[in-house]
Design a protein around this motif. Sequence first.
Motif, PDB file in Angstrom:
ATOM      1  N   GLY A 115      75.493   0.415  73.398  1.00  0.00           N
ATOM      2  CA  GLY A 115      75.668   1.205  72.191  1.00  0.00           C
ATOM      3  C   GLY A 115      75.315   2.677  72.353  1.00  0.00           C
ATOM      4  N   PHE A 116      75.252   3.361  71.224  1.00  0.00           N
ATOM      5  CA  PHE A 116      75.018   4.800  71.197  1.00  0.00           C
ATOM      6  C   PHE A 116      73.663   5.183  71.788  1.00  0.00           C
ATOM      7  CE2 PHE A 116      73.746   8.751  68.962  1.00  0.00           C
ATOM      8  CZ  PHE A 116      74.759   9.571  69.418  1.00  0.00           C
ATOM      9  N   LYS A 117      72.678   4.322  71.636  1.00  0.00           N
ATOM     10  CA  LYS A 117      71.349   4.674  72.149  1.00  0.00           C
ATOM     11  C   LYS A 117      71.324   4.804  73.667  1.00  0.00           C
ATOM     12  CE  LYS A 117      69.382   0.042  72.105  1.00  0.00           C
ATOM     13  NZ  LYS A 117      68.383  -0.817  71.499  1.00  0.00           N
ATOM     14  N   GLN A 118      72.313   4.236  74.358  1.00  0.00           N
ATOM     15  CA  GLN A 118      72.408   4.360  75.814  1.00  0.00           C
ATOM     16  C   GLN A 118      73.355   5.478  76.257  1.00  0.00           C
ATOM     17  OE1 GLN A 118      70.567   2.461  77.953  1.00  0.00           O
ATOM     18  NE2 GLN A 118      69.613   1.512  76.181  1.00  0.00           N
ATOM     19  N   TRP A 119      74.058   6.084  75.303  1.00  0.00           N
ATOM     20  CA  TRP A 119      75.069   7.097  75.610  1.00  0.00           C
ATOM     21  C   TRP A 119      74.433   8.369  76.145  1.00  0.00           C
ATOM     22  CZ3 TRP A 119      80.065   7.245  76.385  1.00  0.00           C
ATOM     23  CH2 TRP A 119      80.767   8.442  76.292  1.00  0.00           C
ATOM     24  N   THR A 120      74.978   8.897  77.245  1.00  0.00           N
ATOM     25  CA  THR A 120      74.456  10.143  77.818  1.00  0.00           C
ATOM     26  C   THR A 120      75.500  11.249  77.809  1.00  0.00           C
ATOM     27  OG1 THR A 120      75.087   9.427  80.046  1.00  0.00           O
ATOM     28  CG2 THR A 120      72.830   8.925  79.326  1.00  0.00           C
ATOM     29  N   GLY A 121      76.680  10.961  77.255  1.00  0.00           N
ATOM     30  CA  GLY A 121      77.751  11.952  77.219  1.00  0.00           C
ATOM     31  C   GLY A 121      77.584  12.940  76.063  1.00  0.00           C
ATOM     32  N   LYS A 122      78.650  13.704  75.804  1.00  0.00           N
ATOM     33  CA  LYS A 122      78.607  14.712  74.757  1.00  0.00           C
ATOM     34  C   LYS A 122      78.503  14.057  73.374  1.00  0.00           C
ATOM     35  CE  LYS A 122      81.218  18.204  77.214  1.00  0.00           C
ATOM     36  NZ  LYS A 122      82.387  19.066  77.218  1.00  0.00           N
ATOM     37  N   ILE A 123      77.674  14.688  72.539  1.00  0.00           N
ATOM     38  CA  ILE A 123      77.539  14.210  71.166  1.00  0.00           C
ATOM     39  C   ILE A 123      77.673  15.382  70.205  1.00  0.00           C
ATOM     40  CG2 ILE A 123      76.063  12.253  71.786  1.00  0.00           C
ATOM     41  CD1 ILE A 123      73.696  13.867  70.617  1.00  0.00           C
ATOM     42  N   LYS A 124      77.948  15.039  68.957  1.00  0.00           N
ATOM     43  CA  LYS A 124      78.018  16.037  67.907  1.00  0.00           C
ATOM     44  C   LYS A 124      77.149  15.553  66.765  1.00  0.00           C
ATOM     45  CE  LYS A 124      81.176  18.447  64.857  1.00  0.00           C
ATOM     46  NZ  LYS A 124      82.558  18.622  64.427  1.00  0.00           N
TER      47      LYS A 124
END
Length: 126
Positions: A115-124
């Motif tokens: 999920g999002f908590k593991q995401w390391t890419g670009k965020i807004k």
Amino acid sequence: MSLLYTLLIILGAVIVFSLYNYFQQKKILKTLNQDDFRAGYRKAQLIDVREQKEYEGGHILGARNIPMSQLKMRMKEIRKDKPVYLYCQSGLRSGRAAQQLYRKGYRQLYHLQGGFKQWTGKIKSK
């Protein structure tokens, strides 16, 4: 003694139901690691199924917010002919969302491992 048997039956039913859901999700939904998810989501429909406040706190660049609580009402916003990339905070809600979509005829379903908590890419964030 009958209370113990009742509790064991309930516990067994919960375990069977959980296993059924787990294997059903494995069959209808492909789990992607970050690299594979990042490689494919630009050509697909990227849907964040978290609630609006979570989405506003930060989301993957280019994602649309269709919360789980609104999915049934807003399902027509999602095209059946394009892949659907789903994510939530940890991966549980996106799995349930995929089950709902599958029942309505969606077949190209993917979700982000961890999920999002593991995401390391670009965020807004707003």
